[in-house]
Design a protein around this motif. Structure first.
Motif, mmCIF file in Angstrom:
data_model
loop_
_atom_site.group_PDB
_atom_site.id
_atom_site.type_symbol
_atom_site.label_atom_id
_atom_site.label_comp_id
_atom_site.label_asym_id
_atom_site.label_seq_id
_atom_site.Cartn_x
_atom_site.Cartn_y
_atom_site.Cartn_z
ATOM 1 N N UNK A 116 39.042 35.511 35.224
ATOM 2 C CA UNK A 116 39.535 36.344 33.951
ATOM 3 C C UNK A 116 41.076 36.620 34.189
ATOM 4 N N UNK A 117 41.345 36.741 35.605
ATOM 5 C CA UNK A 117 42.743 36.792 35.773
ATOM 6 C C UNK A 117 43.500 35.590 35.507
ATOM 7 N N UNK A 166 37.782 37.422 27.170
ATOM 8 C CA UNK A 166 36.741 38.074 27.881
ATOM 9 C C UNK A 166 35.600 37.402 28.100
ATOM 10 N N UNK A 167 35.667 35.888 27.763
ATOM 11 C CA UNK A 167 34.552 35.203 27.955
ATOM 12 C C UNK A 167 34.210 35.283 29.358
ATOM 13 N N UNK A 168 35.082 34.704 30.400
ATOM 14 C CA UNK A 168 34.433 34.764 31.887
ATOM 15 C C UNK A 168 34.140 36.069 32.257
ATOM 16 N N UNK A 222 38.139 24.445 40.483
ATOM 17 C CA UNK A 222 38.849 24.382 39.202
ATOM 18 C C UNK A 222 39.700 25.277 38.747
ATOM 19 N N UNK A 223 39.544 26.517 39.265
ATOM 20 C CA UNK A 223 40.518 27.385 38.544
ATOM 21 C C UNK A 223 41.398 28.019 39.716
ATOM 22 N N UNK A 224 40.989 27.260 40.719
ATOM 23 C CA UNK A 224 42.136 27.782 42.162
ATOM 24 C C UNK A 224 43.565 27.236 41.378
ATOM 25 N N UNK A 225 44.580 28.054 42.336
ATOM 26 C CA UNK A 225 45.937 27.673 41.985
ATOM 27 C C UNK A 225 46.247 27.471 40.567
ATOM 28 N N UNK A 226 46.177 28.603 39.900
ATOM 29 C CA UNK A 226 46.287 28.729 38.462
ATOM 30 C C UNK A 226 45.862 27.493 37.506
ATOM 31 N N UNK A 227 44.564 27.140 37.967
ATOM 32 C CA UNK A 227 44.096 25.989 37.176
ATOM 33 C C UNK A 227 44.691 24.821 37.367
#
Length: 370
Positions: free
Chosen positions: A53-54, A60-62, A134-139
């Motif tokens: 979410x960050x 709000x889905x995550x 997958x979402x690390x380092x701002x995707x």
């Protein structure tokens, strides 16, 4: 006489005394580990949802998905974990009361529930690790490998170039079956007259199994045109690739055929020869039909590897799916087009792998029935 009577009495007492019962393995430690694993999984799920979410503000889905995942984990995993704790306590109580069978049954049930919970928690942790990656380092990973825009742009041309991979695989498979069988028969040529064939076939098989396929492709793809070999030097890069893969995989398939032929009971060949069949007729009518049926699963495994190795033909300039995807990757500075190639290989490989599993299981059932 008295000593002998006393000794007999002691021996009878020891023989009639029931063996000391061994308590069952305790289930409470494993059950406690299962409860702890559930709590850790729930905590990490909530943390991962918050991290996603960050990265995706305003969505709000995550968070909602994380809440649902936490609820599912609590309902599906915590219940058997607590049941394992209760079973462990019940086993300890039953053992203290002398109910041996009840104690063993409760301990077994507790351990089974705890192991089930631990297995699902491990799977959940692997999935959470993939999401975090997958979402690390701002995707950055997602944008590099799974960019939807690049996938949409490259999908059509990459899938079209994938047809070249399929053509190479199918054409090579047909030639490999013929060449591999010929090599297997040459290596099994009988008698002194067949010794030269056996030596040549053995040397060929050992040599091509030792050399990586990419080197054979490179040598044939560039060597034959440089040497200006008649007929062969005028072939297209696609047929150079088919020839190289046939020479390489023919060595592996020859060993598969040889193992299948040698698995047939020698008595069948002897019976066929006693009926007047020649060596070649015995192979054709008795041995090879049975051997071929037995080697289908390992042959399919080799052909699955062959399909993946068709990506190696890019070293000689063949425009296959991998080469096409590299063009898109260079133009867009993104590897999502290569991910498309990986997905295409997965789509054609996994069904074949499952088919191999079914064929192996059928052969095992047939063997048990025999």
């Amino acid at each position: 006489m008295t000593v002998s009577s006393d000794l007999l009495t002691v021996l009878k007492a020891e023989r009639t005394e029931p063996p000391k019962a061994t308590p069952p393995r305790p289930a409470l430690p494993l059950a406690a580990a299962a409860v702890a694993a559930v709590l850790v999984t729930v905590t990490l799920t909530a943390a991962t949802a918050q991290s996603v979410s960050n990265v995706l503000p305003g969505s709000g889905l995550p968070v909602a998905g994380g809440a649902v995942a936490v609820a599912v984990a609590v309902l599906t995993l915590l219940k058997p974990a607590l049941r394992a704790v209760r079973s462990g306590r019940a086993a300890a109580a039953a053992w203290s009361q002398g109910r041996r069978a009840d104690a063993r049954r409760a301990a077994s049930e507790g351990r089974e529930d705890a192991r089930t919970v631990l297995g699902w928690c491990l799977a959940a942790l692997v999935l959470l690790g993939a999401i975090w990656f997958l979402f690390a380092n701002d995707r950055a990973v997602q944008r590099t490998f799974l960019d939807g825009e690049v996938i949409g742009i490259s999908l059509r041309e990459t899938a079209s170039a994938f047809g070249t991979n399929l053509f190479i695989a199918v054409a090579a498979q047909i030639l490999i079956l013929v060449w591999g069988l010929a090599l297997a028969l040459a290596r099994m040529a009988p008698g002194r007259t067949g010794r030269p064939l056996r030596l040549l076939a053995t040397a060929y098989i050992d040599g091509f199994r030792a050399v990586p396929a990419i080197i054979v492709i490179y040598l044939i793809g560039f060597g034959l045109p440089l040497a200006e070999v008649p007929v062969l030097s005028s072939l297209s890069p696609v047929w150079f690739a088919i020839l190289a893969l046939t020479l390489t995989y023919g060595a592996y398939v020859a060993e598969v055929f040889r193992a299948g032929i040698e698995s047939i009971a020698p008595g069948q060949s002897a019976a066929a020869r006693s009926l007047g069949l020649s060596h070649s007729a015995t192979l054709r009518h008795v041995v090879l039909p049975q051997a071929t049926r037995r080697v289908v699963p390992p042959l399919l495994n080799d052909f699955i590897s062959l399909q993946k190795d068709t990506a190696l033909v890019n070293v000689i300039g063949t425009i296959d799916a991998f080469n096409q995807s590299k063009i898109f990757a260079s133009n867009h500075f993104n590897l999502s087009s290569v991910t498309v190639v990986a997905a295409l290989f997965i789509l054609i490989t996994i069904p074949q792998a499952r088919l191999v599993d079914r064929l192996v299981a059928r052969e095992q059932r047939r063997g048990k029935g025999a």
